[in-house]
Scaffold this active site. Sequence first.
Site, PDB file in Angstrom:
ATOM      1  N   TYR A 434       0.817  -1.229   0.000  1.00  0.00           N
ATOM      2  CA  TYR A 434       0.000   0.000   0.000  1.00  0.00           C
ATOM      3  C   TYR A 434       0.847   1.274   0.000  1.00  0.00           C
ATOM      4  O   TYR A 434       2.031   1.220   0.204  1.00  0.00           O
ATOM      5  CB  TYR A 434      -1.085   0.003   1.073  1.00  0.00           C
ATOM      6  N   GLU A 435       0.175   2.393  -0.283  1.00  0.00           N
ATOM      7  CA  GLU A 435       0.893   3.666  -0.484  1.00  0.00           C
ATOM      8  C   GLU A 435       1.925   3.557  -1.614  1.00  0.00           C
ATOM      9  O   GLU A 435       2.956   4.228  -1.574  1.00  0.00           O
ATOM     10  CB  GLU A 435       1.582   4.124   0.811  1.00  0.00           C
ATOM     11  N   GLY A 436       1.629   2.748  -2.602  1.00  0.00           N
ATOM     12  CA  GLY A 436       2.572   2.574  -3.718  1.00  0.00           C
ATOM     13  C   GLY A 436       3.484   1.390  -3.460  1.00  0.00           C
ATOM     14  O   GLY A 436       4.271   1.401  -2.515  1.00  0.00           O
ATOM     15  N   GLN A 441       7.469   2.723  -6.085  1.00  0.00           N
ATOM     16  CA  GLN A 441       8.457   3.586  -5.411  1.00  0.00           C
ATOM     17  C   GLN A 441       9.756   3.612  -6.203  1.00  0.00           C
ATOM     18  O   GLN A 441      10.420   4.655  -6.320  1.00  0.00           O
ATOM     19  CB  GLN A 441       8.758   3.086  -3.995  1.00  0.00           C
TER      20      GLN A 441
END
Lengths: 593, 593
Positions: A434-436, A441
Site C-alpha cells: 500500500y501507499e505505492g 516507489q
Amino acid sequence: MPAYKTPLRDLQFVLHEVLDSTTHYAAIGADDASTDMIDAIIIEAGKFCEEVLSPLNSVGDIEGCVYQDGTVTTPTGFPAAYQQWVENGWPSLAQPVEFGGQGLPASIGSVVSELISEANWSWGMYPGLSHGAMNTIEIHGTEEQKATYLTQLVSGAWTGTMCLTEPHCGSDLGTLKAKAELNADGSYAITGTKIFISSGEHDMAENIVHIVLARLPGAPEGTKGLSLFIVPKFLPDQSRNEVRCGAIEHKMGIHGNATCVMNFDGATGFLVGPEHAGLRCMFTFMNFARLGTAMQGVASAELSFQGALTYARERLAMRSLTGAKAPDLAADPIIVHPDVRRMLLTQKAFAEGGRMMLHDAGFMVDRVKQGATEAIRDDANELLSFITPIAKAFLTEVGTEAANHGVQIYGGHGFIREWGMEQIVRDNRISQLYEGTTGIQALDLLGRKVLMTQGDSLKRFTKLIHKLCQEMDGNSELQPLVEQLQAANKEWGDVTLQIGMKAMQNREEVGGAAVDYLMYSGYVMLAYYWLRMAQTAQAALATDTDERDFYLAKISTAQFYFARILPRTLSHKAMMLAGVDSIMALDESHFAF
Amino acid sequence: MPAYKTPLRDLQFVLHEVLDSTTHYAAIGADDASTDMIDAIIIEAGKFCEEVLSPLNSVGDIEGCVYQDGTVTTPTGFPAAYQQWVENGWPSLAQPVEFGGQGLPASIGSVVSELISEANWSWGMYPGLSHGAMNTIEIHGTEEQKATYLTQLVSGAWTGTMCLTEPHCGSDLGTLKAKAELNADGSYAITGTKIFISSGEHDMAENIVHIVLARLPGAPEGTKGLSLFIVPKFLPDQSRNEVRCGAIEHKMGIHGNATCVMNFDGATGFLVGPEHAGLRCMFTFMNFARLGTAMQGVASAELSFQGALTYARERLAMRSLTGAKAPDLAADPIIVHPDVRRMLLTQKAFAEGGRMMLHDAGFMVDRVKQGATEAIRDDANELLSFITPIAKAFLTEVGTEAANHGVQIYGGHGFIREWGMEQIVRDNRISQLYEGTTGIQALDLLGRKVLMTQGDSLKRFTKLIHKLCQEMDGNSELQPLVEQLQAANKEWGDVTLQIGMKAMQNREEVGGAAVDYLMYSGYVMLAYYWLRMAQTAQAALATDTDERDFYLAKISTAQFYFARILPRTLSHKAMMLAGVDSIMALDESHFAF
C-alpha cells in the site's frame, strides 16, 4: 508474544545525540521542544503503548473485525483504548494550535507514531489514517471546512480516511471512475465504489471523514481530471450520508484494522481544493504518508527483534562450536550460535538504522514546514522527496526480512500463532504494497527523482555522505568503514550515470533496473546513517561516559552492517547493470506452455 | 485462486529430454517405466490434483482442522478425497511389490508428489507423512512388523507419522526426554509429550502408525541413547492405545494439516531397529524426507507463478514505458512492465529450475536404491547427500521469495485471502523450518558434508559442472553462459578453501559463513541445471521441431537466470568471506539497552 518495550534509550540517542534535537528545534522556532519534554512524551506515550496497546495486538489478530449490515465491530478493547488515547489528548500533539492542536513539530508526532506502530500497528491505523484527511483539509480546505472538520479530527473525536483505490485500479489512478455531480446547493453527489479503505468503517469514533478522489462531469481523462471531496459519514446536520461500508476484506494480516469496501451512492460531498487538481493536492502530503508506511517496516523489525532476542537468550539448543558456554545447562542458549547472532544483528541493524533514517526524515519534515528560510525549506523538501521512496520501499522490504528472521530464530515455534512472531510477518507484508508498491516507489526514485533531475536529487544526498566521510577521514578505528562508504558513494553516482545512458537508448531500462537500484540505494543510505551513529558513539566514548557498553554496541553493529549487509550492493549493482534485454525477450504468450 | 494446471509439458521436458528417462529406467532395471507410462501417470494424477485437490486448497486454509476431546476433524472434502486417492491405488505406486506396492521407482513417486504438493500441500501431508513410517519399517522392521504395519501403510488404509520434537527440543534431539520402559510381553511403555506432529490425529484413515523417538532406561545421554518405536493408535488387537492428541496448533499456514501435540501415557510401543540406534536408523531416509520438503519450495514457486502469470496477463495498469502495447484497452496488461516481468521470470526460473534439480535428485534416489553396481549406488548416495541440504534449504528459501513475488504482482489484492496468493506465502513459510531449519541445513552442508570430507563431496558435483562446460565449450550462442558457469564453478572451490582455512583458526567461522555458503551454492547449482536445460533445448531446436517457442523460452529463461539471478553469488561471497568477527563481537547482554 513477548511484551513490547519502548526503545527509550535508542530514541534518545538518535534524537538528542546524533540529530542534536536541541539545535534543530531552536532552528525551527520550537524552543519549547526540550530534551526533557521529548523524553517525557516518549515515556508517557510508551507507557500507554506497553500497557494498553501491546496486549491488544494479538487480540486484534485473533478476533479481527466483524462486519454486519454495514457496521464494523473492532476487536475487544480497541474502542476503549482509542477513547483513552483521545482523552489524554494524544491525537492533537503535533497539530496546529488554531484548530485545537498542541502545536508541536511534526517530528515529535513521528516519534509517538513509532511507538504505536511497534506496539499495535492495526490499532494505530485508526488514528493514523486521520492524518491524510487533516493534511488535505488544512492545506486545501476552506475556513468553513477547517472549522467543521479539522477541529474534530485534531481532537480525535472523528477519524478520517483516504478513498482512492477502486476495484480495477490502484497504482494507476488515471482510470478511476467514481463520479461527482454538482447538486443545487453547491455540494456534490458522489457515486462509485472504493476498495481497500483502511479504517473506512468502525465503532471507535462518532464520525468518519472520507476524502474521496472522483471525477467531475466533462473532466479531462487520466489523472488530470480528478478532484477531491470531503464526504463525511454524518453530515453537518447530523443526517446519515449515503456512504456505506459494503464489506470488509479477509486479509493476510492487520486483522485488527478494517479494510473496507465503501459504496458511495449519491453521497453528499464537498469539493476541497480546485477542480481537477485532486491528485496534485494529494501529492502535497504523499511524502508524509509514505514515511508513515516506512515506519511500519522499522516497527516490524524492532518488534520482531525484541521477541527474537528474548527467545534467543532463553531457548537452549546444542553447544557452541567452540565449546559449551553454559556448561551448567542442558545446552547453550541459542544466542551463542553465529547464525542466530547474524539474524539478530541483521534485525538490529535494520531496526536501529531505519529508526535513524526515519527520524532524520522527520526532522526534514519539520524544516519543510517550519524552516527559517526558503532555502532551508526547499533544500529539506528536495532531500525529503529523494529519501521518501527509498525509505518507504527499502525499509518495508527489510522489515519483512527482519520479521522473517524473527520467525526463523524461533524455529518451528515461529510458525505458531501464540508466539506472535508470524503475525509480524503477516502484518508487515502489506507495507510493501500500500501507499505505492515497491515497484512504484522504485520507478518514482529512479525515473522521476533521479533521472528527471539529471541526478541533482541524488547529488544532494551524496554530498552529505561525502561531507561525513571527509569529517571522519583519518579516523583510525572507523577508517575502514569510512573508506567503504566513500567507495560506495562514488559508485552510486557511477551506476546512476550508466543506467541513465542505457535509458537514453531504451526507456525500458529504467523499469528493469528500478527495484535493484532502489535496494542498492537503500543499503548505501543505511550505511551512511550507521556511520553517523558510529561517529556519535565514538565521540561519546571519548568522554567520561558511564554508558560505554551502549556506545560500543553501536560501533559494533555498524561494523557488522558494513561487513555483512552492505556487500549486498554488489549483487544489486551487477543485476541492474546486466540490463533489461533478458527481461523483455520472452513473448507474453511463451511464459508457460 | 486461479485453477491449478499440471505442468505436463515441463515435466516431460525434464524427465524425458534432459534426464533421458528411458536410459535411466533401463539402467536401474525398471524397463516398464516407459515414456508413455510416465506421461499417463502424470496426466491421471494431474487430473485428480486439478479437479479434486486444488479446489480443496483454500477450503483447507479457511476451515482449518477442528480439535475436540482428542479427535481432529479435517476440512470438508479432505477425507473423501483421501478415500478416492486410496481407492485409485495411488499410495502404493512406488512401494515394494512384496508389501502390496506397484514397485515403480521412487522417482515416479516424486513426480506424483510434485503435483499433489502444487495442488494442495496440506492435504498431501496426510499421505506424505506415511513415507517416513514406511521407510523406517521397511528398512529396520522385523518381518512381523512389516506384515502388520507396512502393508496397511502401503495401501493407504493407515497413515503414519514421525514423532521426534518435544516442547524443549527440535533441532537438538540429544536432549529429548520421552522414555520407553520394557513391558513383560516384550513391548515397551512409551511416556512423554511430542509436539509439532504433522498428521498426528485425523479422520482420514482407520489407524495411525506413529514412529516415536524415545530413550530406554540407562541409555547413554545425547543422541546416542535414542531408540525408535512403532506406536499405533490402535493396537493389533484393535484396542485403543494410550497415545492421544492433546491439542492442535494454530499456525501461520498449512491450516488444512493437523499439527498435533501427542501425549504418550504409557502407550504400547514396539522397538524397531537396534536399541540406542534410533537416530542412525532415521538418518537412513532423512535425505528423502528433506527432498520431500524441498518439493514444497518448488511447488510454492510453481503455484504462485501460475496465479501471477494469469493475473499479469489480465490486470490492466498504466502504459508501457515505450508506448501503449494494448491501445484499445484502458491501460496495458501489467505483464508489459519490466519489473512485473522480472518477478514472473524469477518465479519461473525457481519453479522450473527447482523442478529440474529435484527430479535429477529423484533419479539419484533411484540409483541409490536400484543402481546396477555398488559404485553407481555409492556415487549416487554421495551426490545425493551433498545436494540434499542445498535442495532443502535453498529451494524453500527461494520458494518463499517466489511466493512473495506472486503477492507483489497482485498489488493490494495479493494481501487479500480470496485471491489465494498470500496463502502460498503462509503455507510455504514452514518449509524453511521443519525437517531442519535453513541454518541447520547450512551447517550440515558446510560442516559435515563439505569440510569434513575435505571438499570431496563438493568436487563430486563441481566435476559434473566442469564436464558440462567442457561439452558445451565453443557453443557460440550459449558461450557467455558457459563461461559464467565455469568461473562460478572455479570460485565455488576457491571460496570453500578460504572458509576451510579460516575455520581451522576459528570454528565459529563455519557457523558464520554457513547460510551464505549454502545460498551461494544453491545459485551456482541452479545455474548448472539451467545450463543443462538450455543445452537440451538448443539440441531440440537444431531438429525439425514444431515446438520452437517452448525451447526458445527455456533458453531465454536460462539467459535471464544468468544475467539477473546468478549475480546474487557476488554478495554471498563477500559476506561469507567477511568473516565471523563482527558477528561474535557483541556481548550477549549488549544486544539491547
